[in-house]
Write an enzyme that holds these catalytic residues in place. Structure first.
Site, mmCIF file in Angstrom:
data_model
loop_
_atom_site.group_PDB
_atom_site.id
_atom_site.type_symbol
_atom_site.label_atom_id
_atom_site.label_comp_id
_atom_site.label_asym_id
_atom_site.label_seq_id
_atom_site.Cartn_x
_atom_site.Cartn_y
_atom_site.Cartn_z
ATOM 1 N N GLY A 1 -25.545 -18.634 5.844
ATOM 2 C CA GLY A 1 -26.504 -19.046 6.986
ATOM 3 C C GLY A 1 -27.201 -17.813 7.756
ATOM 4 C CG ASN A 2 -30.341 -17.414 9.785
ATOM 5 O OD1 ASN A 2 -30.742 -17.720 10.959
ATOM 6 N ND2 ASN A 2 -30.797 -17.818 8.528
ATOM 7 N NE ARG A 3 -25.628 -13.578 15.448
ATOM 8 C CZ ARG A 3 -24.251 -13.134 15.865
ATOM 9 N NH1 ARG A 3 -23.790 -12.423 14.908
ATOM 10 N NH2 ARG A 3 -23.732 -13.309 16.961
#
Ligand code: C5P
Length: 218
Positions: free
Chosen positions: A29-31
């Site tokens: 995932g990412n932020r």
């Protein structure tokens, strides 16, 4: 829809991260928090648009008057975006994964060897595909989160993806960018640009939507 300058317009917004499953319990995932995209959807609805918001996994309430479609992966986001077309305006504010596991494991990956290599493949570029639609939209807007050379990379993406506008912001700094409630950003189009001073994302979204209305009329 509320009365306003976008009455009669259909606006499609993507927001949030995507999660790419590695196995039944893990993902890449990412932020991205989704805050900017949700604020844009709210601002567009407030200006009278009919708004569809395709949202990755985020913890945010659906803005009033917005139709929301929840997705998880880049592939699902791609499908949901194309299912929601046609639209007059597309705003790609999602942080779509660039790579996804070629073959997610059916069972939980066990730790055995000292190192583990992941086999990843490119995801479809949703924004570039929307911009390349034969049934042309009036305005296609992308986002670029950069850690360096912000203007250079942003203008490069504007051209490469054949966008009408790109909104760039610097990430990896203390205030602003992913997860933050406020941000500073610059919008670029073929023959112009506009800088937005650091402000809450709700306020920036309203200012950006005003610029989009101006560009639609230009
Ligand atoms: O090239 P880059 O990923 O930095 O471009 C960012 C823009 O492209 C964002 O608007 C993002 O939503 C969009 N994008 C997309 N599909 C991808 C990757 C990025 O729509 N697979």
């Amino acid at each position: 829809p509320a009365p306003g300058p976008l009455q009669g317009k259909k606006v499609l917004v993507s927001a949030g991260p995507t999660y790419e499953d590695l196995d039944p319990v893990r993902f890449l995932g990412n932020r991205s928090s989704g805050k900017m995209g949700f604020a844009i959807a709210a601002a567009a609805a407030g200006m009278g648009a009919e708004v569809t918001l395709v949202a990755g996994p985020v913890h945010l309430a659906t803005p009033a008057g917005v139709q929301r479609v929840d997705v998880r992966s880049a592939a699902q986001m791609h499908q949901a975006v194309f299912a929601a077309l046609p639209a007059d305006i597309y705003i790609g504010a999602a942080a779509v994964a660039d790579y996804t596991p070629r073959q997610p494991a059916v069972n939980k990956i066990k730790k055995s060897s000292e190192s583990l290599a992941l086999d990843l493949m490119r995801t479809p570029d949703i924004l570039a595909e929307v911009a390349a639609q034969t049934q042309a939209l009036q305005l296609v807007v992308g986002f670029a989160a950069e850690t360096e050379n912000v203007a250079g990379y942003a203008r490069g993406k504007l051209e490469a993806k054949r966008l009408d506008m790109i909104v760039a912001n610097r990430v990896g700094i203390a205030d602003g960018g992913f997860e933050s409630d406020s941000n500073a950003m610059t919008a670029y189009w073929k023959d112009g640009e506009r800088a937005f001073a650091s402000a809450p994302k709700t306020e920036l979204a309203r200012q950006l939507m005003q610029l989009i209305v101006e560009r639609l009329q230009a």
